[in-house]
Design an enzyme around this catalytic site. Structure first.
Site, PDB file in Angstrom:
ATOM      1  N   GLU A  48      12.474  -9.580   1.546  1.00 53.24           N
ATOM      2  CA  GLU A  48      11.482  -8.701   1.435  1.00 53.24           C
ATOM      3  C   GLU A  48      12.555  -7.487   1.255  1.00 53.24           C
ATOM      4  OE1 GLU A  48      10.849  -8.996   5.966  1.00 53.24           O
ATOM      5  OE2 GLU A  48      10.492  -6.719   5.904  1.00 53.24           O
ATOM      6  N   PRO A  79       0.556  -1.594   0.325  1.00 54.62           N
ATOM      7  CA  PRO A  79       0.354  -0.339  -0.227  1.00 54.62           C
ATOM      8  C   PRO A  79       0.660   1.752   0.318  1.00 54.62           C
ATOM      9  CG  PRO A  79       0.193  -1.038   1.871  1.00 54.62           C
ATOM     10  CD  PRO A  79       0.795  -2.196   1.315  1.00 54.62           C
ATOM     11  N   ASN A  80       0.221   2.074  -0.555  1.00 54.02           N
ATOM     12  CA  ASN A  80       0.981   3.237  -0.238  1.00 54.02           C
ATOM     13  C   ASN A  80       1.623   3.759  -1.573  1.00 54.02           C
ATOM     14  OD1 ASN A  80      -1.384   4.616   0.657  1.00 54.02           O
ATOM     15  ND2 ASN A  80      -0.584   3.957   2.531  1.00 54.02           N
ATOM     16  N   ASN A  82       7.738  -5.469  -1.579  1.00 55.05           N
ATOM     17  CA  ASN A  82       7.748  -4.134  -0.075  1.00 55.05           C
ATOM     18  C   ASN A  82       5.954  -4.311   0.519  1.00 55.05           C
ATOM     19  OD1 ASN A  82       7.908  -1.869   1.216  1.00 55.05           O
ATOM     20  ND2 ASN A  82       8.721  -1.174  -0.233  1.00 55.05           N
ATOM     21  N   HIS A 133       4.426  -4.773   8.990  1.00 56.94           N
ATOM     22  CA  HIS A 133       3.963  -4.717  10.393  1.00 56.94           C
ATOM     23  C   HIS A 133       3.070  -5.266  10.619  1.00 56.94           C
ATOM     24  CE1 HIS A 133       7.296  -1.926   9.671  1.00 56.94           C
ATOM     25  NE2 HIS A 133       6.803  -1.145   9.106  1.00 56.94           N
ATOM     26  N   HIS A 158      12.932  -2.529   1.528  1.00 53.11           N
ATOM     27  CA  HIS A 158      12.521  -1.560   2.036  1.00 53.11           C
ATOM     28  C   HIS A 158      12.614  -0.015   0.753  1.00 53.11           C
ATOM     29  CE1 HIS A 158       9.541  -3.094   4.660  1.00 53.11           C
ATOM     30  NE2 HIS A 158      10.556  -3.541   5.115  1.00 53.11           N
ATOM     31  N   LEU A 159      12.613   0.925   1.038  1.00 48.86           N
ATOM     32  CA  LEU A 159      13.001   1.361   0.878  1.00 48.86           C
ATOM     33  C   LEU A 159      13.940   2.299   2.081  1.00 48.86           C
ATOM     34  CD1 LEU A 159       9.915   3.299  -1.301  1.00 48.86           C
ATOM     35  CD2 LEU A 159      12.502   2.340  -2.369  1.00 48.86           C
ATOM     36  N   SER A 160      13.609   2.340   2.845  1.00 47.46           N
ATOM     37  CA  SER A 160      13.723   3.542   4.480  1.00 47.46           C
ATOM     38  C   SER A 160      14.465   2.368   4.788  1.00 47.46           C
ATOM     39  CB  SER A 160      12.697   4.067   4.729  1.00 47.46           C
ATOM     40  OG  SER A 160      11.723   3.217   5.578  1.00 47.46           O
ATOM     41  N   ALA A 201       3.209  -0.991   4.334  1.00 43.15           N
ATOM     42  CA  ALA A 201       2.635  -0.951   5.905  1.00 43.15           C
ATOM     43  C   ALA A 201       2.487  -1.969   6.760  1.00 43.15           C
ATOM     44  CB  ALA A 201       1.671   0.307   6.305  1.00 43.15           C
ATOM     45  N   ARG A 225       4.896  10.588  -1.902  1.00 45.44           N
ATOM     46  CA  ARG A 225       5.297  10.707  -0.830  1.00 45.44           C
ATOM     47  C   ARG A 225       6.569  10.414  -0.432  1.00 45.44           C
ATOM     48  NH1 ARG A 225       4.697   4.893   1.453  1.00 45.44           N
ATOM     49  NH2 ARG A 225       4.128   5.479   3.043  1.00 45.44           N
ATOM     50  N   ASP A 278       1.134 -15.295   6.505  1.00 41.54           N
ATOM     51  CA  ASP A 278       1.125 -17.139   6.134  1.00 41.54           C
ATOM     52  C   ASP A 278       0.483 -17.767   4.987  1.00 41.54           C
ATOM     53  OD1 ASP A 278       0.787 -17.298   8.415  1.00 41.54           O
ATOM     54  OD2 ASP A 278      -1.295 -17.396   8.495  1.00 41.54           O
ATOM     55  N   TYR A 321      11.356   9.100   1.329  1.00 47.17           N
ATOM     56  CA  TYR A 321      11.408   7.658   0.987  1.00 47.17           C
ATOM     57  C   TYR A 321      11.819   7.672  -0.811  1.00 47.17           C
ATOM     58  CZ  TYR A 321       7.959   5.401   3.807  1.00 47.17           C
ATOM     59  OH  TYR A 321       7.028   5.375   4.797  1.00 47.17           O
ATOM     60  N   ARG A 347       7.352   0.130  13.279  1.00 48.04           N
ATOM     61  CA  ARG A 347       8.523   0.316  12.316  1.00 48.04           C
ATOM     62  C   ARG A 347       9.130  -1.537  12.831  1.00 48.04           C
ATOM     63  NH1 ARG A 347       5.820   3.027   8.323  1.00 48.04           N
ATOM     64  NH2 ARG A 347       5.723   5.520   9.238  1.00 48.04           N
ATOM     65  N   ARG A 349      13.504   4.007  12.205  1.00 49.45           N
ATOM     66  CA  ARG A 349      12.471   5.080  12.358  1.00 49.45           C
ATOM     67  C   ARG A 349      11.605   4.745  13.221  1.00 49.45           C
ATOM     68  NH1 ARG A 349       9.666   4.943   6.529  1.00 49.45           N
ATOM     69  NH2 ARG A 349       8.939   6.000   7.076  1.00 49.45           N
TER      70      ARG A 349
HETATM   71  C1  DQA Z   1       8.337   0.675   3.737  1.00 45.63           C
HETATM   72  C2  DQA Z   1       8.304   0.909   5.283  1.00 45.63           C
HETATM   73  C3  DQA Z   1       7.180   0.995   5.680  1.00 45.63           C
HETATM   74  O1  DQA Z   1       7.336   0.850   7.309  1.00 45.63           O
HETATM   75  C4  DQA Z   1       6.010   1.838   5.692  1.00 45.63           C
HETATM   76  O2  DQA Z   1       4.914   1.331   5.356  1.00 45.63           O
HETATM   77  C5  DQA Z   1       5.814   1.344   3.790  1.00 45.63           C
HETATM   78  C6  DQA Z   1       7.889   2.196   2.995  1.00 45.63           C
HETATM   79  C7  DQA Z   1       9.304   1.617   2.865  1.00 45.63           C
HETATM   80  O3  DQA Z   1       9.947   0.862   1.914  1.00 45.63           O
HETATM   81  O4  DQA Z   1      10.499   1.955   3.600  1.00 45.63           O
HETATM   82  O5  DQA Z   1       5.042   1.790   2.848  1.00 45.63           O
HETATM   83  O6  DQA Z   1       8.024  -0.879   3.395  1.00 45.63           O
END
Ligand code: DQA
Length: 146
Positions: free
Chosen positions: A97, A9-10, A73, A79, A99-101, A76, A17, A86, A22, A110, A106
């Protein structure tokens, strides 16, 4: 080798964003870089983004036929989502897995990943390079386990 790239998501809002967190690259930019690397490595990629947990679960379930691994990725849902964890566990495909950040630098909420225990590994904190490093790691893992 066929690999599925899943974005949670997002992530469709990347570029606009919170660019200070990011970066300024869009999801299309990132997918384009992944495709370029996949062409160099010699593997096929499918891409899917959803803001809906159940749709991500369905995509993971669908990967069981014809897919060799998953780069994800979960955003959210990282978490919170026992359902995504599952599903990954159920299909048993190798998964990386990303993540950008750096989620560990953080907010405390997270720091926990539901996904990490069912992944081969986690790469975070390198911006869009996290995806490229993740793709290489997944590709090499599958190649070496053939
Ligand atoms: C994220 C880190 C997550 O905590 C956050 O909710 C995201 C992006 C990242 O790529 O850094 O939406 O997955």
């Amino acid at each position: 080798m066929n690999l599925l790239v899943l974005h949670g998501p997002n992530l469709n809002m990347l570029g606009k964003r919170e660019p200070q967190v990011y970066g300024t690259r869009t999801l299309d930019d990132i997918n384009g870089s992944l495709q370029k690397l996949a062409d160099e490595l010699g593997c096929d990629l499918s891409f899917y983004q959803s803001n809906i947990e159940g749709e991500l679960v369905t995509a993971i379930q669908g990967a069981v036929s014809g897919c060799d691994g998953i780069l994800i990725n979960p955003a959210a849902y990282t978490h919170t989502s026992i359902a995504i964890r599952d599903a990954l566990s159920a299909v048993g495909l190798p998964c990386v897995e990303v993540h950008l950040s750096n989620i560990h630098r953080r907010e405390p909420f997270r720091h926990t990943s539901m996904i990490a225990p069912v992944a081969i590994g986690q790469i975070c904190g390198f911006g869009s390079d996290s995806y490229l490093l993740g793709l290489r790691a997944l590709f090499n893992h599958i190649k070496n386990s053939d």
